[in-house]
Design a protein around this motif. Structure first.
Motif, mmCIF file in Angstrom:
data_model
loop_
_atom_site.group_PDB
_atom_site.id
_atom_site.type_symbol
_atom_site.label_atom_id
_atom_site.label_comp_id
_atom_site.label_asym_id
_atom_site.label_seq_id
_atom_site.Cartn_x
_atom_site.Cartn_y
_atom_site.Cartn_z
ATOM 1 N N THR A 186 0.822 -1.225 0.000
ATOM 2 C CA THR A 186 0.000 0.000 0.000
ATOM 3 C C THR A 186 0.848 1.265 0.000
ATOM 4 O OG1 THR A 186 -0.142 -0.159 2.417
ATOM 5 C CG2 THR A 186 -1.961 -1.103 1.138
ATOM 6 N N LEU A 187 2.111 1.161 0.446
ATOM 7 C CA LEU A 187 3.001 2.331 0.429
ATOM 8 C C LEU A 187 3.408 2.719 -0.986
ATOM 9 C CD1 LEU A 187 5.394 1.464 3.412
ATOM 10 C CD2 LEU A 187 3.559 3.180 3.379
ATOM 11 N N HIS A 188 3.254 1.807 -1.933
ATOM 12 C CA HIS A 188 3.696 2.063 -3.306
ATOM 13 C C HIS A 188 2.552 1.874 -4.304
ATOM 14 C CE1 HIS A 188 7.334 0.438 -1.109
ATOM 15 N NE2 HIS A 188 7.653 1.685 -1.366
ATOM 16 N N LYS A 189 1.361 2.181 -3.866
ATOM 17 C CA LYS A 189 0.189 2.020 -4.732
ATOM 18 C C LYS A 189 0.368 2.847 -6.005
ATOM 19 C CE LYS A 189 -4.167 0.598 -5.255
ATOM 20 N NZ LYS A 189 -4.553 -0.822 -5.297
ATOM 21 N N PRO A 190 0.302 2.236 -7.182
ATOM 22 C CA PRO A 190 0.542 2.986 -8.424
ATOM 23 C C PRO A 190 -0.659 3.831 -8.829
ATOM 24 C CG PRO A 190 -0.002 0.712 -8.933
ATOM 25 C CD PRO A 190 0.076 0.796 -7.433
ATOM 26 N N ALA A 191 -0.378 4.919 -9.525
ATOM 27 C CA ALA A 191 -1.449 5.767 -10.043
ATOM 28 C C ALA A 191 -2.174 5.080 -11.201
ATOM 29 C CB ALA A 191 -0.888 7.106 -10.483
ATOM 30 N N TYR A 192 -1.393 4.544 -12.139
ATOM 31 C CA TYR A 192 -1.962 3.751 -13.226
ATOM 32 C C TYR A 192 -2.036 2.289 -12.790
ATOM 33 C CZ TYR A 192 -0.769 7.619 -16.464
ATOM 34 O OH TYR A 192 -0.675 8.820 -17.100
ATOM 35 N N SER A 193 -2.893 1.524 -13.442
ATOM 36 C CA SER A 193 -2.879 0.078 -13.230
ATOM 37 C C SER A 193 -1.601 -0.497 -13.829
ATOM 38 C CB SER A 193 -4.100 -0.570 -13.879
ATOM 39 O OG SER A 193 -5.282 -0.166 -13.221
ATOM 40 N N ILE A 194 -1.120 -1.566 -13.212
ATOM 41 C CA ILE A 194 0.091 -2.207 -13.717
ATOM 42 C C ILE A 194 -0.216 -3.651 -14.061
ATOM 43 C CG2 ILE A 194 2.460 -2.894 -13.211
ATOM 44 C CD1 ILE A 194 2.776 -0.524 -11.461
ATOM 45 N N LEU A 195 0.128 -4.027 -15.298
ATOM 46 C CA LEU A 195 0.021 -5.419 -15.741
ATOM 47 C C LEU A 195 1.379 -6.083 -15.606
ATOM 48 C CD1 LEU A 195 -2.051 -5.491 -19.076
ATOM 49 C CD2 LEU A 195 -2.835 -5.969 -16.761
ATOM 50 N N PHE A 196 1.347 -7.328 -15.153
ATOM 51 C CA PHE A 196 2.539 -8.161 -15.088
ATOM 52 C C PHE A 196 2.287 -9.360 -15.998
ATOM 53 C CE2 PHE A 196 2.195 -5.758 -11.231
ATOM 54 C CZ PHE A 196 3.491 -5.336 -10.960
ATOM 55 N N ILE A 197 3.079 -9.476 -17.062
ATOM 56 C CA ILE A 197 2.853 -10.540 -18.047
ATOM 57 C C ILE A 197 4.081 -11.421 -18.146
ATOM 58 C CG2 ILE A 197 2.095 -11.107 -20.372
ATOM 59 C CD1 ILE A 197 1.120 -8.274 -20.721
ATOM 60 N N ALA A 198 3.872 -12.723 -17.923
ATOM 61 C CA ALA A 198 4.914 -13.725 -18.152
ATOM 62 C C ALA A 198 4.582 -14.439 -19.454
ATOM 63 C CB ALA A 198 4.976 -14.708 -16.983
ATOM 64 N N PHE A 199 5.387 -14.202 -20.482
ATOM 65 C CA PHE A 199 5.096 -14.729 -21.812
ATOM 66 C C PHE A 199 5.690 -16.125 -22.003
ATOM 67 C CE2 PHE A 199 4.831 -10.118 -23.021
ATOM 68 C CZ PHE A 199 3.493 -10.142 -23.410
ATOM 69 N N GLY A 200 4.951 -16.968 -22.712
ATOM 70 C CA GLY A 200 5.453 -18.259 -23.151
ATOM 71 C C GLY A 200 5.950 -18.189 -24.583
ATOM 72 N N ALA A 201 6.732 -19.191 -24.968
ATOM 73 C CA ALA A 201 7.171 -19.408 -26.349
ATOM 74 C C ALA A 201 7.898 -18.215 -26.964
ATOM 75 C CB ALA A 201 5.990 -19.813 -27.226
ATOM 76 N N GLU A 202 8.622 -17.461 -26.156
ATOM 77 C CA GLU A 202 9.455 -16.389 -26.715
ATOM 78 C C GLU A 202 10.588 -16.963 -27.546
ATOM 79 O OE1 GLU A 202 12.903 -13.409 -26.473
ATOM 80 O OE2 GLU A 202 12.775 -15.514 -25.922
ATOM 81 N N GLU A 203 11.214 -18.011 -27.034
ATOM 82 C CA GLU A 203 12.372 -18.595 -27.720
ATOM 83 C C GLU A 203 11.991 -19.204 -29.065
ATOM 84 O OE1 GLU A 203 15.146 -17.916 -26.674
ATOM 85 O OE2 GLU A 203 15.297 -17.955 -24.487
#
Length: 421
Positions: free
Chosen positions: A278-295
């Motif tokens: 809660t001390l670092h609540k972002p102003a914008y929403s933040i997406l965290f994406i772990a992608f598959g099959a990059e290689e």
């Protein structure tokens, strides 16, 4: 002059606030060790290592209190790929070669097994067509120096066809054995050796075994979690990192992929914990994406941009994190030339807060998961580290030897940069 002083003071203030949060380095090491362990099988379709990794990352998302976008964290997609999880061997004139250490395979290799007489192609064969000897390569082991690989496609078609009628192809003198992934096999087993004395390869026999598996419509997945913004929840900052790697080279040899890119997933996890506080609540929403099959060709990220889980036009910026465990020399920012103002902000933050030795600007490149976002008009940086340890796409990219140099400083730079957005 006054404006410059105020901006510098603001950046320094941001830095002091951010440094109050210390990364849990034991947690970082645990995540990297887990993802690069044998039980994850190199995080490819081999033994479903990528699915095991995805299950683990989903548990990390839950522990960091990320919300799913929709009903779950998972976005499924499918693709075709080739894997090599079964017995693999190469013996040349009685010397047994070790997978990953003495040899790798070209990813376009197909299955094959047998014994074959060695046929050595020297410089005359490639460079002097008027003196090129007539050699029947069929069912032989064709051997040549890797420096002539580029010349293969310049040979007459009938000569190329003759070479590819071989029982196997052996290319030697690779200064580094760097593995990759391909989707479509050729018609011959194709081995690559490191630095070898040519005299050991000019005659004799070799025996080999290689089994490839062609997987069609293999189902993989991206993982997507979110922290809602406190001011503009319909605007998004994206942190992304791919979790897949190169899988197996035979039954026993696998590619750990600690730096590439277990390190990126660990950074994603630390950022998720930071912004969940809660001390670092972002102003914008933040997406965290772990992608598959990059290689396998940026497949997961390409699928996401074609089937976005949030409107792409609402993404203000994307930071793609790939290879972040070796920052003792510098970091490189792909797309730095495309977004000069944002790069200047990043560079200023680094200098004011004395974080990383240097930041290198690079142009547009299709070398990681940022690329298809950029193509769709989403502003993005791809950031990777540069250091003394050079293990990359090989069996030596291990958790126990990954230095994590400047890892905390890079984390701080990320959080400071997001404030400027």
């Amino acid at each position: 002059m006054k404006k410059s002083f105020c901006f510098a003071f603001l950046l320094l203030t941001f830095g002091i606030q951010s440094l109050s949060f210390s990364q849990n380095m034991e947690r970082v090491k645990t995540v990297i060790t887990k993802l690069s362990s044998k039980e994850m099988h190199g995080r490819s379709p081999a033994f479903e290592g990528d699915r095991k990794a995805a299950t683990y990352i989903e548990s990390l998302f839950r522990a960091a209190s990320l919300q799913p976008v929709g009903e779950s964290y998972i976005q499924h997609f499918s693709y075709d790929t080739q894997i090599f999880p079964k017995k693999m061997s190469l013996t040349i004139n009685g010397k047994k070669m070790r997978p990953g250490v003495d040899f790798i395979i070209d990813p376009v290799s197909t299955s094959g097994k047998g014994k074959a007489e060695i046929i050595y192609l020297d410089s005359i064969f490639f460079l002097q067509p008027n003196k090129r000897p007539v050699i029947d390569c069929k069912n032989k082991a064709v051997v040549y120096d890797q420096k002539y690989y580029a010349r293969l496609n310049e040979l007459p078609l009938e000569v190329i066809q003759n070479i590819y009628s071989a029982a196997c192809i052996i290319e030697y003198n690779h200064p580094k054995l760097t593995m990759s992934i391909a989707s479509k096999p050729l018609s011959v087993p194709f081995f690559k050796l490191g630095i070898v004395d040519a005299n050991e390869l000019k005659s004799g026999q070799c025996s080999f075994q290689l089994t490839s598996e062609w997987k069609q419509n293999y189902q993989s997945q991206n993982l997507v979690g979110m922290i809602k913004g406190s001011v503009q929840p319909d605007s998004f900052i994206v942190f992304s990192a791919h979790y897949d790697h190169l899988g197996h080279l035979g039954k026993k040899t696998y590619f750990p992929g600690a730096n590439d890119n277990a390190s990126g997933i660990s950074m994603l996890n630390e950022l998720a914990h930071y912004y969940s506080d809660t001390l670092h609540k972002p102003a914008y929403s933040i997406l965290f994406i772990a992608f598959g099959a990059e290689e396998a060709g940026l497949i997961g990220s390409n699928y996401f941009t074609q089937h976005p889980m949030v409107p792409l036009k609402q993404i203000k910026f994307l930071l793609n994190i790939d290879i972040v465990g070796t920052g003792d020399e510098s970091i490189t920012v792909v797309n730095g030339t495309e977004y000069p103002t944002r790069f200047a902000n990043l560079d200023s933050l680094n200098k004011v807060n004395h974080l990383l030795p240097a930041i290198v600007k690079r142009g547009k490149a299709a070398n990681s998961d940022h690329y298809f976002f950029t193509q769709k008009g989403v502003p993005a940086f791809f950031i990777y580290t540069n250091g003394k340890q050079k293990a990359y796409h090989d069996v030596f990219d291990k958790a126990e030897t990954l230095p994590l140099s400047k890892y905390k400083e890079l984390f701080t730079l990320f959080t400071l940069f997001v404030k400027t957005l």
